[in-house]
Design a protein around this motif. Structure first.
Motif, PDB file in Angstrom:
ATOM      1  N   ALA A  38      -5.671   0.512   3.804  1.00 23.54           N
ATOM      2  CA  ALA A  38      -4.848  -0.612   4.241  1.00 23.54           C
ATOM      3  C   ALA A  38      -4.397  -0.463   5.691  1.00 23.54           C
ATOM      4  O   ALA A  38      -3.812  -1.394   6.257  1.00 23.54           O
ATOM      5  CB  ALA A  38      -3.628  -0.748   3.333  1.00 23.54           C
ATOM      6  N   SER A  54       0.801   3.347  -3.752  1.00 22.05           N
ATOM      7  CA  SER A  54      -0.282   4.323  -3.620  1.00 22.05           C
ATOM      8  C   SER A  54       0.078   5.643  -4.265  1.00 22.05           C
ATOM      9  O   SER A  54       1.244   6.030  -4.344  1.00 22.05           O
ATOM     10  CB  SER A  54      -0.615   4.551  -2.145  1.00 22.05           C
ATOM     11  OG  SER A  54       0.469   5.180  -1.488  1.00 22.05           O
ATOM     12  N   ALA A  64       0.831  -1.208   0.000  1.00 24.95           N
ATOM     13  CA  ALA A  64       0.000   0.000   0.000  1.00 24.95           C
ATOM     14  C   ALA A  64       0.861   1.252   0.000  1.00 24.95           C
ATOM     15  O   ALA A  64       0.529   2.253  -0.646  1.00 24.95           O
ATOM     16  CB  ALA A  64      -0.926  -0.005   1.214  1.00 24.95           C
ATOM     17  N   ARG A  81      -5.391   4.843  -0.586  1.00 20.87           N
ATOM     18  CA  ARG A  81      -4.993   3.435  -0.620  1.00 20.87           C
ATOM     19  C   ARG A  81      -4.281   3.060   0.682  1.00 20.87           C
ATOM     20  O   ARG A  81      -4.521   1.986   1.248  1.00 20.87           O
ATOM     21  CB  ARG A  81      -4.091   3.173  -1.826  1.00 20.87           C
ATOM     22  CG  ARG A  81      -3.799   1.680  -2.060  1.00 20.87           C
ATOM     23  CD  ARG A  81      -2.721   1.485  -3.125  1.00 20.87           C
ATOM     24  NE  ARG A  81      -3.147   1.922  -4.427  1.00 20.87           N
ATOM     25  CZ  ARG A  81      -3.628   1.124  -5.380  1.00 20.87           C
ATOM     26  NH1 ARG A  81      -3.751  -0.170  -5.135  1.00 20.87           N
ATOM     27  NH2 ARG A  81      -3.978   1.603  -6.560  1.00 20.87           N
ATOM     28  N   GLU A  82      -3.405   3.932   1.168  1.00 23.63           N
ATOM     29  CA  GLU A  82      -2.732   3.684   2.441  1.00 23.63           C
ATOM     30  C   GLU A  82      -3.726   3.677   3.594  1.00 23.63           C
ATOM     31  O   GLU A  82      -3.652   2.843   4.504  1.00 23.63           O
ATOM     32  CB  GLU A  82      -1.671   4.754   2.702  1.00 23.63           C
ATOM     33  CG  GLU A  82      -0.429   4.627   1.856  1.00 23.63           C
ATOM     34  CD  GLU A  82       0.620   5.650   2.252  1.00 23.63           C
ATOM     35  OE1 GLU A  82       0.560   6.174   3.380  1.00 23.63           O
ATOM     36  OE2 GLU A  82       1.500   5.935   1.420  1.00 23.63           O
TER      37      GLU A  82
END
Length: 376
Positions: A189, A46, A42, A185-186
């Motif tokens: 996750a 990302s 991630a 995205r981070e």
């Protein structure tokens, strides 16, 4: 051999030889995905927000075509260049990438050995997971230090002095990320730095306490309170004799300001699409910046480089050299120093073949004439 992660996804062991399935730099991505847990993946994979800029960086190269030239005498051709008083054997450098032990146990030490083996320049991140001195002890090619201004300005100066003492040959100041971009995205996750992975060169620095009065903005009055300004770039220029390169310049007027304040070069970068989403691709912004500067300082570029033809296109539009970030990580995660060295060799060989097929015997021969269509 595989291991298990906390997310219960099996990870494959690091390769000790490069398989035939890795024929291009882009092939490393899937191999890296198999070897990184969801947390590390991630982080590296990302971009900011909807990742428009992340995708656009790559698409810009695909949309630019080349002219071929035939029957040219290529004997004596080479990729050597002079940059900031240093001799580089080719125009592909390793970009500054944070927390490299997140991707391989040896982290930056593997990367710098690969750079040495391939005569490639390397830029070491402030957020490296080995000390500046340890990394420098393994260097055998130009080594530059990437500086993030810290809230503690005295500590920032100490970082500079350490880099000078360790023999770093240029200072790269990242100016486009005073605060982190919104990386969904981070966030999805739940990204975090695992135990044992951290910015060792920032140990001992005093961290400011964020205290806001009623009505103040957490962004403007908090996170941005210690962000550097042009005045601090001007002061930094007075504090070091190292070549000063500003990374993250994309606007022609900012490029002219950098020149006026004594910068020696700039890196046209949108932080790999990780800060502000919806920015143009770096390749799209290169011509306007080059036109404004008229050759008065070297321009470097990062973002989206995956092929030797990409390097050729960037140089044709005015760049002196390019930097690679995600390809570094993907190769490092796949095969450590061996992978990074192979990735660099692949790009250099592809560049040489591209030059030969476009009639360019040296880097100076690469001009906009090699482009069949241009975004200038």
């Amino acid at each position: 051999m595989t291991t298990q992660t906390a997310a219960n996804r099996p990870l494959h062991a690091c390769l000790t030889q490069i398989p035939t399935a890795i024929a291009a730099v882009s092939d490393y991505e899937n191999f890296a995905h198999e070897r990184l847990d969801d947390n590390a993946w991630a982080y590296v994979h990302s971009g900011a927000a909807d990742e428009i800029t992340l995708r656009r960086n790559r698409q810009a190269f695909d949309q630019l075509a080349l002219h071929s030239r035939v029957l040219s005498d290529m004997r004596g051709g080479q990729t050597r260049l002079q940059l900031f008083g240093q001799t580089l054997q080719h125009p592909v450098l390793l970009a500054p990438v944070a927390y490299q032990t997140l991707f391989h146990p040896e982290g930056e030490l593997a990367s710098v050995r690969a750079a040495a083996a391939m005569d490639a320049g390397m830029v070491v991140s402030t957020l490296a997971t080995h000390t500046l001195e340890q990394i420098a002890s393994h260097a055998a090619a130009p080594l530059w230090f990437q500086l993030y201004f810290q809230p503690d300005r005295e500590f920032t100066l100490q970082l500079l002095r350490r880099a000078e003492a360790a023999g770093y040959q240029a200072l790269v100041v990242t100016v486009d990320a005073p605060i982190a971009g919104i990386r969904n995205r981070e966030q999805r996750a739940g990204f975090h730095l695992p135990a044992g992975v951290g910015a060792v060169n920032l140990q001992g620095m005093r961290q400011p306490q964020l205290q806001l009065a009623e009505g103040q903005s957490r962004v403007f009055d908090g996170l941005m309170a210690h962000a550097p300004t042009w005045r601090e770039i001007e002061r930094l220029r007075q504090l070091t004799d190292l070549p000063l390169i500003l990374k993250g310049i994309t606007h022609p007027q900012d490029a002219l300001l950098a020149l006026e304040l004594g910068a020696d070069g700039i890196i046209i970068s949108n932080h790999g699409g990780r800060t502000l989403d919806s920015l143009p691709a770096t390749l799209e912004m290169l011509p306007a910046v080059a036109k404004a500067l008229q050759g008065r300082m070297p321009l470097l570029l990062d973002g989206g480089i995956r092929r030797g033809t990409d390097v050729l296109k960037a140089l044709a539009l005015g760049a002196s050299a390019v930097l690679v970030g995600r390809p570094l990580v993907y190769a490092l995660a796949t095969a450590g120093a061996l992978g990074v060295a192979h990735m660099l060799r692949t790009l250099r060989e592809e560049l040489e073949i591209s030059m030969a097929l476009t009639g360019c015997r040296t880097l100076k021969d690469i001009t906009p004439a090699v482009l069949a269509m241009s975004n200038t």
